[in-house]
Each structure stands twice: as structure tokens, then as C-alpha cells.
Design a protein around this motif. Structure first.
Motif, PDB file in Angstrom:
ATOM      1  N   PHE A 161       0.832  -1.206   0.000  1.00 37.90           N
ATOM      2  CA  PHE A 161       0.000   0.000   0.000  1.00 37.90           C
ATOM      3  C   PHE A 161       0.859   1.245   0.000  1.00 37.90           C
ATOM      4  O   PHE A 161       2.027   1.230   0.380  1.00 37.90           O
ATOM      5  N   VAL A 162       0.238   2.349  -0.431  1.00 41.14           N
ATOM      6  CA  VAL A 162       0.842   3.669  -0.330  1.00 41.14           C
ATOM      7  C   VAL A 162      -0.248   4.612   0.162  1.00 41.14           C
ATOM      8  O   VAL A 162      -1.382   4.557  -0.305  1.00 41.14           O
ATOM      9  N   ALA A 163       0.099   5.439   1.137  1.00 43.18           N
ATOM     10  CA  ALA A 163      -0.867   6.364   1.726  1.00 43.18           C
ATOM     11  C   ALA A 163      -0.313   7.777   1.698  1.00 43.18           C
ATOM     12  O   ALA A 163       0.878   7.988   1.965  1.00 43.18           O
ATOM     13  N   MET A 164      -1.168   8.724   1.344  1.00 43.88           N
ATOM     14  CA  MET A 164      -0.819  10.121   1.536  1.00 43.88           C
ATOM     15  C   MET A 164      -1.330  10.471   2.929  1.00 43.88           C
ATOM     16  O   MET A 164      -2.350  11.119   3.117  1.00 43.88           O
ATOM     17  N   ASP A 165      -0.581   9.992   3.912  1.00 38.40           N
ATOM     18  CA  ASP A 165      -1.043   9.964   5.293  1.00 38.40           C
ATOM     19  C   ASP A 165       0.119   9.442   6.121  1.00 38.40           C
ATOM     20  O   ASP A 165       0.750   8.482   5.731  1.00 38.40           O
ATOM     21  N   SER A 166       0.393  10.071   7.230  1.00 37.33           N
ATOM     22  CA  SER A 166       1.502   9.632   8.062  1.00 37.33           C
ATOM     23  C   SER A 166       1.082   8.477   8.950  1.00 37.33           C
ATOM     24  O   SER A 166      -0.089   8.117   9.026  1.00 37.33           O
ATOM     25  N   ALA A 167       2.034   7.911   9.658  1.00 34.11           N
ATOM     26  CA  ALA A 167       1.744   6.768  10.510  1.00 34.11           C
ATOM     27  C   ALA A 167       0.743   7.114  11.601  1.00 34.11           C
ATOM     28  O   ALA A 167       0.004   6.256  12.073  1.00 34.11           O
ATOM     29  N   ASP A 168       0.694   8.390  12.027  1.00 35.04           N
ATOM     30  CA  ASP A 168      -0.234   8.774  13.084  1.00 35.04           C
ATOM     31  C   ASP A 168      -1.561   9.283  12.530  1.00 35.04           C
ATOM     32  O   ASP A 168      -2.408   9.770  13.262  1.00 35.04           O
ATOM     33  N   GLY A 169      -1.757   9.154  11.228  1.00 31.40           N
ATOM     34  CA  GLY A 169      -3.043   9.490  10.635  1.00 31.40           C
ATOM     35  C   GLY A 169      -3.272  10.961  10.375  1.00 31.40           C
ATOM     36  O   GLY A 169      -4.394  11.362  10.111  1.00 31.40           O
ATOM     37  N   ASP A 170      -2.227  11.777  10.410  1.00 32.06           N
ATOM     38  CA  ASP A 170      -2.411  13.205  10.185  1.00 32.06           C
ATOM     39  C   ASP A 170      -1.266  13.729   9.341  1.00 32.06           C
ATOM     40  O   ASP A 170      -0.143  13.835   9.811  1.00 32.06           O
ATOM     41  N   ILE A 171      -1.542  14.015   8.094  1.00 31.84           N
ATOM     42  CA  ILE A 171      -0.487  14.496   7.212  1.00 31.84           C
ATOM     43  C   ILE A 171      -0.971  15.739   6.493  1.00 31.84           C
ATOM     44  O   ILE A 171      -2.144  15.830   6.136  1.00 31.84           O
ATOM     45  N   ARG A 172      -0.088  16.678   6.294  1.00 29.63           N
ATOM     46  CA  ARG A 172      -0.459  17.900   5.602  1.00 29.63           C
ATOM     47  C   ARG A 172       0.369  18.049   4.337  1.00 29.63           C
ATOM     48  O   ARG A 172       1.582  18.112   4.391  1.00 29.63           O
ATOM     49  N   THR A 173      -0.315  18.083   3.226  1.00 27.28           N
ATOM     50  CA  THR A 173       0.324  18.385   1.961  1.00 27.28           C
ATOM     51  C   THR A 173       0.357  19.900   1.815  1.00 27.28           C
ATOM     52  O   THR A 173      -0.662  20.558   1.958  1.00 27.28           O
ATOM     53  N   VAL A 174       1.529  20.458   1.520  1.00 29.59           N
ATOM     54  CA  VAL A 174       1.698  21.904   1.499  1.00 29.59           C
ATOM     55  C   VAL A 174       1.903  22.383   0.070  1.00 29.59           C
ATOM     56  O   VAL A 174       2.759  21.866  -0.652  1.00 29.59           O
ATOM     57  N   TYR A 175       1.127  23.380  -0.333  1.00 23.81           N
ATOM     58  CA  TYR A 175       1.238  24.003  -1.649  1.00 23.81           C
ATOM     59  C   TYR A 175       1.704  25.439  -1.465  1.00 23.81           C
ATOM     60  O   TYR A 175       1.081  26.209  -0.734  1.00 23.81           O
ATOM     61  N   HIS A 176       2.801  25.803  -2.152  1.00 27.22           N
ATOM     62  CA  HIS A 176       3.399  27.126  -1.993  1.00 27.22           C
ATOM     63  C   HIS A 176       3.007  28.031  -3.165  1.00 27.22           C
ATOM     64  O   HIS A 176       3.216  27.695  -4.322  1.00 27.22           O
ATOM     65  N   PHE A 177       2.469  29.200  -2.842  1.00 28.02           N
ATOM     66  CA  PHE A 177       2.055  30.164  -3.854  1.00 28.02           C
ATOM     67  C   PHE A 177       3.247  30.916  -4.446  1.00 28.02           C
ATOM     68  O   PHE A 177       4.249  31.153  -3.784  1.00 28.02           O
ATOM     69  N   ALA A 178       3.086  31.320  -5.697  1.00 26.82           N
ATOM     70  CA  ALA A 178       3.930  32.344  -6.320  1.00 26.82           C
ATOM     71  C   ALA A 178       3.000  33.468  -6.777  1.00 26.82           C
ATOM     72  O   ALA A 178       1.842  33.229  -7.112  1.00 26.82           O
ATOM     73  N   TRP A 179       3.507  34.690  -6.780  1.00 24.68           N
ATOM     74  CA  TRP A 179       2.679  35.855  -7.124  1.00 24.68           C
ATOM     75  C   TRP A 179       3.379  36.709  -8.174  1.00 24.68           C
ATOM     76  O   TRP A 179       4.606  36.762  -8.243  1.00 24.68           O
ATOM     77  N   LYS A 180       2.581  37.391  -8.984  1.00 29.37           N
ATOM     78  CA  LYS A 180       3.119  38.394  -9.892  1.00 29.37           C
ATOM     79  C   LYS A 180       2.039  39.444 -10.154  1.00 29.37           C
ATOM     80  O   LYS A 180       0.848  39.210  -9.937  1.00 29.37           O
ATOM     81  N   THR A 181       2.475  40.613 -10.630  1.00 26.94           N
ATOM     82  CA  THR A 181       1.518  41.660 -10.970  1.00 26.94           C
ATOM     83  C   THR A 181       1.067  41.478 -12.423  1.00 26.94           C
ATOM     84  O   THR A 181       1.832  41.021 -13.285  1.00 26.94           O
ATOM     85  N   CYS A 182      -0.193  41.831 -12.664  1.00 25.93           N
ATOM     86  CA  CYS A 182      -0.749  41.746 -14.009  1.00 25.93           C
ATOM     87  C   CYS A 182      -0.398  43.002 -14.791  1.00 25.93           C
ATOM     88  O   CYS A 182      -0.242  44.080 -14.211  1.00 25.93           O
ATOM     89  N   PRO A 183      -0.285  42.886 -16.112  1.00 27.76           N
ATOM     90  CA  PRO A 183      -0.012  44.091 -16.895  1.00 27.76           C
ATOM     91  C   PRO A 183      -1.170  45.083 -16.804  1.00 27.76           C
ATOM     92  O   PRO A 183      -2.327  44.683 -16.702  1.00 27.76           O
ATOM     93  N   ALA A 184      -0.847  46.349 -16.842  1.00 26.51           N
ATOM     94  CA  ALA A 184      -1.882  47.393 -16.790  1.00 26.51           C
ATOM     95  C   ALA A 184      -2.689  47.371 -18.073  1.00 26.51           C
ATOM     96  O   ALA A 184      -2.165  47.178 -19.166  1.00 26.51           O
ATOM     97  N   ARG A 185      -4.014  47.555 -17.891  1.00 28.57           N
ATOM     98  CA  ARG A 185      -4.885  47.556 -19.061  1.00 28.57           C
ATOM     99  C   ARG A 185      -4.849  48.912 -19.758  1.00 28.57           C
ATOM    100  O   ARG A 185      -4.676  49.928 -19.120  1.00 28.57           O
TER     101      ARG A 185
END
Length: 216
Positions: free
Chosen positions: A192-216
Motif C-alpha cells: 500500500f501507499v498512503a498520503m497519510d503519516s503513521a499517526d493518521g495526520d499528514i499535511r500536503t503543502v502548496y506554496h504560492f507564487a505571485w506576480k503583478t498583471c499588466p496594466a490595461r
């Protein structure tokens, strides 16, 4: 699981260029005003109702998904459909006018037990609703293996999939876990494979990137 997460803004400026050059983007600098994430839906065989939760990090540069029943398996005790599990998270990210965002990296963790000869894969795809651009990453684990696992998906700045400027589009994250018995004996063993730690609590972390939009 809360459906809406309200986040206060953090005061931070993008790196300034000359008067004729737009502000240079910095991957993890959030906009100065409030960010709001609506969780439109979380569903899939790996995240039944009530088994996954989404939260924004205190510094506003990442969000996390916590799973409690995300597991794929083959062999003893497994059902024929258990070899593959998936979870799709559909988010609406409201950002201040003039900004766009992308997911620059994602950290996945879990636990796996693979008999010798068995194999497992973890895959993630990222895309905006209505956009042809999709970023995908796949990681493979080979048995024999019996331990925690951690992988990171990272994308170069020039290959990020950005939210369209001036248009509200839902952001989708589709993850998948898959296990194959390979040369192991599924009649006598379980892998088996689990997206879950041995203690039943795992957090998958997603990191944002930001940029400014061109002026209209």
C-alpha cells in the motif's frame, strides 16, 4: 471542514524596477490586501466527504491539505478498485485586483509498505478551469519499501501555470495514488501507499507564487 477561509493581508512590496520597467515578481511575496480562498469542492475515492481539510498558512504564502483516508493498496484485504485512489480539490482564490498567482511548489508526504517487486506512484496535476495549460508531476516508489516518504514538485518561474489576469477561474489540483503488485504475490501479501503519516495526520503543502498583471 470549513468551506471558506478568510485571510488578512500581509504588507510586503514587490521588488521595484526603474520607472520604465514593471515591478519584478518575487515567487513568495503575497499581495498587500486580503486573500480569500473558497473551497468549491473536495472529492474523490481518496478523500471521501469529511476526510480532507484545506487551510491557508499564517504567512499567506502557502496552503495545506490534510488527509485521513487517502490510501491505495493491492493484495490481501484489498478490493479490486483499491489499487488506485484519487482526490480533486477545486479552489476559488480571490486575490486583489492586478495580481495573479500560481502554485510554485508542493510538498507531499505519506507512508508506504511495498513488498519486493511491487511498485507505487504518486501523481499530481495542476490546472485552471478552462485553460489548456496543465502542470503534472509523477513520483515512483519501488519495493521492498516500508517507511515514510516525502516528495516535492517544483516548477521554474518561466514554466508556472498562472491564473488568468482579470478573470476568475477555479484552480484544480488532482492527485492520484496507484499501487501495482508487480512480481510480488498479491495472494499472500499486501502492498500500500498512503498520503497519510503513521499517526493518521499528514499535511500536503502548496506554496504560492505571485506576480503583478499588466496594466490595461
Amino acid at each position: 471542514m470549513p468551506g471558506v477561509l478568510f485571510v488578512g493581508g500581509a504588507t510586503a512590496a514587490l521588488l521595484a524596477g526603474s520607472a520604465l520597467v514593471p515591478a519584478a515578481p518575487t515567487p513568495f511575496t503575497p499581495p498587500p490586501d486580503k486573500i480569500v480562498i473558497d473551497v468549491a469542492s473536495v472529492n474523490g475515492s481518496g478523500c471521501p466527504l469529511g476526510t480532507a481539510a484545506v487551510a491557508l498558512a499564517p504567512d499567506h504564502t502557502a496552503f495545506t491539505v490534510t488527509y485521513s483516508q487517502y490510501l491505495a493498496q493491492v493484495g490481501l484485504g484489498a478490493q479490486p478498485t483499491d489499487f488506485r485512489k484519487n482526490c480533486q480539490i477545486n479552489l476559488i482564490v480571490h486575490v486583489p485586483q492586478g495580481y495573479s498567482y500560481a502554485v510554485a511548489s508542493a510538498d507531499y508526504r505519506g507512508y508506504a509498505h511495498l513488498e519486493r517487486g511491487a511498485r507505487a506512484t504518486q501523481k499530481a496535476s495542476y490546472y485552471f478551469q478552462g485553460s489548456p495549460d496543465t502542470a503534472s508531476r509523477t513520483h515512483t516508489f519501488n519495493g521492498a519499501f516500508d517507511n515514510d516518504w516525502q516528495v516535492t514538485d517544483s516548477t521554474d518561474w518561466d514554466q508556472l501555470v498562472w491564473a488568468p489576469c482579470g478573470v476568475q477561474r477555479n484552480f484544480n489540483i488532482n492527485t492520484e495514488l496507484r499501487v501495482g503488485a508487480g512480481t510480488s504475490d498479491p495472494a499472500k501479501t499486501n502492498s500500500f501507499v498512503a498520503m497519510d503519516s503513521a499517526d493518521g495526520d499528514i499535511r500536503t503543502v502548496y506554496h504560492f507564487a505571485w506576480k503583478t498583471c499588466p496594466a490595461r
